[in-house]
Design an enzyme around this catalytic site. Structure first.
Site, PDB file in Angstrom:
ATOM      1  N   LEU A  33     -17.453   4.980 -10.909  1.00 13.76           N
ATOM      2  CA  LEU A  33     -17.737   3.542 -10.850  1.00 13.76           C
ATOM      3  C   LEU A  33     -16.894   2.722 -11.821  1.00 13.76           C
ATOM      4  O   LEU A  33     -17.265   1.613 -12.176  1.00 13.76           O
ATOM      5  CB  LEU A  33     -19.234   3.268 -11.087  1.00 13.76           C
ATOM      6  CG  LEU A  33     -20.189   3.911 -10.071  1.00 13.76           C
ATOM      7  CD1 LEU A  33     -21.635   3.607 -10.435  1.00 13.76           C
ATOM      8  CD2 LEU A  33     -19.879   3.434  -8.660  1.00 13.76           C
ATOM      9  N   ALA A  75      -8.492   7.331  -7.812  1.00 10.32           N
ATOM     10  CA  ALA A  75      -7.231   7.273  -8.556  1.00 10.32           C
ATOM     11  C   ALA A  75      -7.054   5.895  -9.165  1.00 10.32           C
ATOM     12  O   ALA A  75      -7.622   4.907  -8.685  1.00 10.32           O
ATOM     13  CB  ALA A  75      -6.037   7.573  -7.639  1.00 10.32           C
ATOM     14  N   SER A  77      -4.572   2.845  -9.344  1.00 10.62           N
ATOM     15  CA  SER A  77      -3.693   2.497  -8.218  1.00 10.62           C
ATOM     16  C   SER A  77      -2.889   1.217  -8.407  1.00 10.62           C
ATOM     17  O   SER A  77      -2.333   0.696  -7.437  1.00 10.62           O
ATOM     18  CB  SER A  77      -4.527   2.373  -6.937  1.00 10.62           C
ATOM     19  OG  SER A  77      -5.515   1.367  -7.083  1.00 10.62           O
ATOM     20  N   TYR A 142       2.995   5.368 -10.756  1.00 15.41           N
ATOM     21  CA  TYR A 142       1.886   5.528  -9.802  1.00 15.41           C
ATOM     22  C   TYR A 142       2.325   6.384  -8.615  1.00 15.41           C
ATOM     23  O   TYR A 142       1.664   7.365  -8.257  1.00 15.41           O
ATOM     24  CB  TYR A 142       1.394   4.164  -9.328  1.00 15.41           C
ATOM     25  CG  TYR A 142       0.560   4.227  -8.073  1.00 15.41           C
ATOM     26  CD1 TYR A 142      -0.696   4.828  -8.097  1.00 15.41           C
ATOM     27  CD2 TYR A 142       1.032   3.711  -6.861  1.00 15.41           C
ATOM     28  CE1 TYR A 142      -1.459   4.908  -6.937  1.00 15.41           C
ATOM     29  CE2 TYR A 142       0.276   3.788  -5.716  1.00 15.41           C
ATOM     30  CZ  TYR A 142      -0.972   4.386  -5.749  1.00 15.41           C
ATOM     31  OH  TYR A 142      -1.723   4.471  -4.604  1.00 15.41           O
ATOM     32  N   LYS A 146       1.232  10.498  -7.459  1.00 16.23           N
ATOM     33  CA  LYS A 146       0.760  10.945  -6.148  1.00 16.23           C
ATOM     34  C   LYS A 146       1.616  12.103  -5.626  1.00 16.23           C
ATOM     35  O   LYS A 146       1.106  13.026  -4.974  1.00 16.23           O
ATOM     36  CB  LYS A 146       0.796   9.775  -5.161  1.00 16.23           C
ATOM     37  CG  LYS A 146      -0.214   8.671  -5.466  1.00 16.23           C
ATOM     38  CD  LYS A 146      -1.614   9.055  -5.039  1.00 16.23           C
ATOM     39  CE  LYS A 146      -2.560   7.880  -5.109  1.00 16.23           C
ATOM     40  NZ  LYS A 146      -3.888   8.158  -4.540  1.00 16.23           N
ATOM     41  N   PHE A 170       0.218   2.684   3.813  1.00 16.27           N
ATOM     42  CA  PHE A 170       0.917   1.497   3.334  1.00 16.27           C
ATOM     43  C   PHE A 170      -0.101   0.487   2.800  1.00 16.27           C
ATOM     44  O   PHE A 170      -0.890   0.846   1.945  1.00 16.27           O
ATOM     45  CB  PHE A 170       1.837   0.983   4.442  1.00 16.27           C
ATOM     46  CG  PHE A 170       3.074   1.855   4.606  1.00 16.27           C
ATOM     47  CD1 PHE A 170       4.340   1.320   4.477  1.00 16.27           C
ATOM     48  CD2 PHE A 170       2.969   3.226   4.838  1.00 16.27           C
ATOM     49  CE1 PHE A 170       5.480   2.121   4.595  1.00 16.27           C
ATOM     50  CE2 PHE A 170       4.090   4.032   4.960  1.00 16.27           C
ATOM     51  CZ  PHE A 170       5.345   3.477   4.841  1.00 16.27           C
ATOM     52  N   ARG A 281       9.592 -10.410  -8.121  1.00 16.76           N
ATOM     53  CA  ARG A 281       9.085  -9.432  -9.073  1.00 16.76           C
ATOM     54  C   ARG A 281      10.009  -8.216  -9.080  1.00 16.76           C
ATOM     55  O   ARG A 281      10.480  -7.783  -8.021  1.00 16.76           O
ATOM     56  CB  ARG A 281       7.669  -8.985  -8.703  1.00 16.76           C
ATOM     57  CG  ARG A 281       6.630 -10.079  -8.828  1.00 16.76           C
ATOM     58  CD  ARG A 281       5.252  -9.563  -8.520  1.00 16.76           C
ATOM     59  NE  ARG A 281       5.168  -8.976  -7.183  1.00 16.76           N
ATOM     60  CZ  ARG A 281       4.030  -8.598  -6.604  1.00 16.76           C
ATOM     61  NH1 ARG A 281       2.897  -8.723  -7.257  1.00 16.76           N
ATOM     62  NH2 ARG A 281       4.040  -8.088  -5.384  1.00 16.76           N
TER      63      ARG A 281
END
Length: 337
Positions: A33, A75, A77, A142, A146, A170, A281
């Site tokens: 949580l 995870a 993310s 990140y 994975k 995606f 960005r």
């Protein structure tokens, strides 16, 4: 099947839980949580408030029943956060997953479905949809974390015979079409809910980053796949794991630009979105679209909610009905107890 879902109180995980239940499976949820919501866990579902960083508690849950499958969504993310604190992301995501995989192998769990990411592919794929066997080149810690987990699953199969599916999806978007669940991140970083919140007056100052990309309107193009379609794919691959491990991309196969997202929210809501341009960005590729052909061939999966307005409509309907997300209900539940 009897399924254990980690991260089942989060956005995609909670939708997978209700889809599993709708399909007649027995489900339990493990979640700490930290980012999920207890109110997002379907009523009557067994819930383990456990942190996967604790290997003893994790093993206790895995050993508590004879699971036919474990579906792993839990995870960290946020790509931007992983760039600011790479080693924390690499350590947390990999070690927590490794604790879970080790326990699953030790207790002979036969199937493991892993929530992976398109962030494995980096940003130099041009405008062509990305196939599942495209070159791996993570552009963030990140994404790298994975990939570490995918490799651990390869060895879990080779050495322990635990079949796995790594599902590289995606941009998850939308909400349960029946209105049972929706998207509620704190902080929110996804464009569709941010755009919806801007028309609801909850987050003024929406920014679109960059208007000089080599796309038809100068803004980034992304593949938005409805969260219910994602959940459906997770269920469909379970039957394949009787004989082999698999890796798939999951996406709509259609690219929508940032500007088209804003226009869709305006169409669906009938309201004007207040927004402004902002500089690019760092690390944002111009186009990221999935080729899910292999998944479709092997399982018959096809996105049911392929139209952007359909995706936005479900997200808007849930957000209007839950202006504070799950927090209102959680506050009420806490007061009631």
């Amino acid at each position: 099947m009897k399924c254990l879902v980690t991260g089942g109180a989060g956005f995609v995980g909670s939708h997978a839980v209700i889809s599993l239940l709708d399909a007649g499976h027995e489900v339990a949820v493990l979640d700490n949580l930290s980012t999920g919501h207890l109110s997002a866990v379907a009523p009557g579902v067994r819930f383990f408030n456990v942190d996967l960083a604790d290997p003893v508690a994790t093993d206790r849950v895995v050993a508590s029943d004879q699971w036919d499958a474990v579906l792993h969504f839990a995870a960290l993310s946020l790509v931007g956060d992983s760039m600011r604190d790479p080693f924390y992301y690499l350590h947390n995501n990999y070690v927590t997953a490794l604790n879970l995989i080790r326990s699953c192998a030790a207790h002979a769990v036969p199937r493991f479905v892993f929530s992976s990411t398109a962030a494995l592919f980096g940003g130099d794929h041009g405008s062509e949809p990305i196939v599942h066997d495209a070159r791996i080149d993570p552009s963030s810690p990140y994404g790298e974390s994975k990939f570490f987990i995918e490799r651990a699953l390869v060895w879990a199969d080779r050495i322990h015979g635990m079949r796995s599916a790594s599902l590289r999806y995606f941009n998850a978007a939308g909400a349960d079409p029946l209105g049972r669940l929706g998207e509620d991140h704190q902080p929110e970083t996804h464009l569709i809910p941010l755009t919806i919140d801007s028309i609801l007056g909850r987050r003024p100052g929406l920014k679109l980053f960059g208007n000089d990309y080599p796309t038809h309107d100068g803004t980034c193009i992304r593949d938005y796949v409805h969260v219910t379609d994602l959940a459906d794919a997770h269920i469909r691959v379970l039957s394949l794991l009787d004989t082999r491990s698999v890796t798939y991309n999951i996406g709509n196969g259609l690219g929508f630009s940032n500007l088209e997202v804003v226009q869709s929210v305006e169409r669906v809501s009938g309201r004007k979105v207040p927004w402004e341009w902002a500089p690019r960005r760092q690390g944002d590729p111009a186009v990221l679209v999935a080729n899910s052909t292999q998944l479709s061939r092997d399982t018959g999966w096809k996105p049911r909610y392929h139209d952007l307005d359909q995706i936005v409509e479900t997200a808007l309907r849930w957000r209007e009905a839950h202006p504070y997300g799950y927090r209102e209900k959680q506050s009420h539940d806490l007061m009631a107890t």
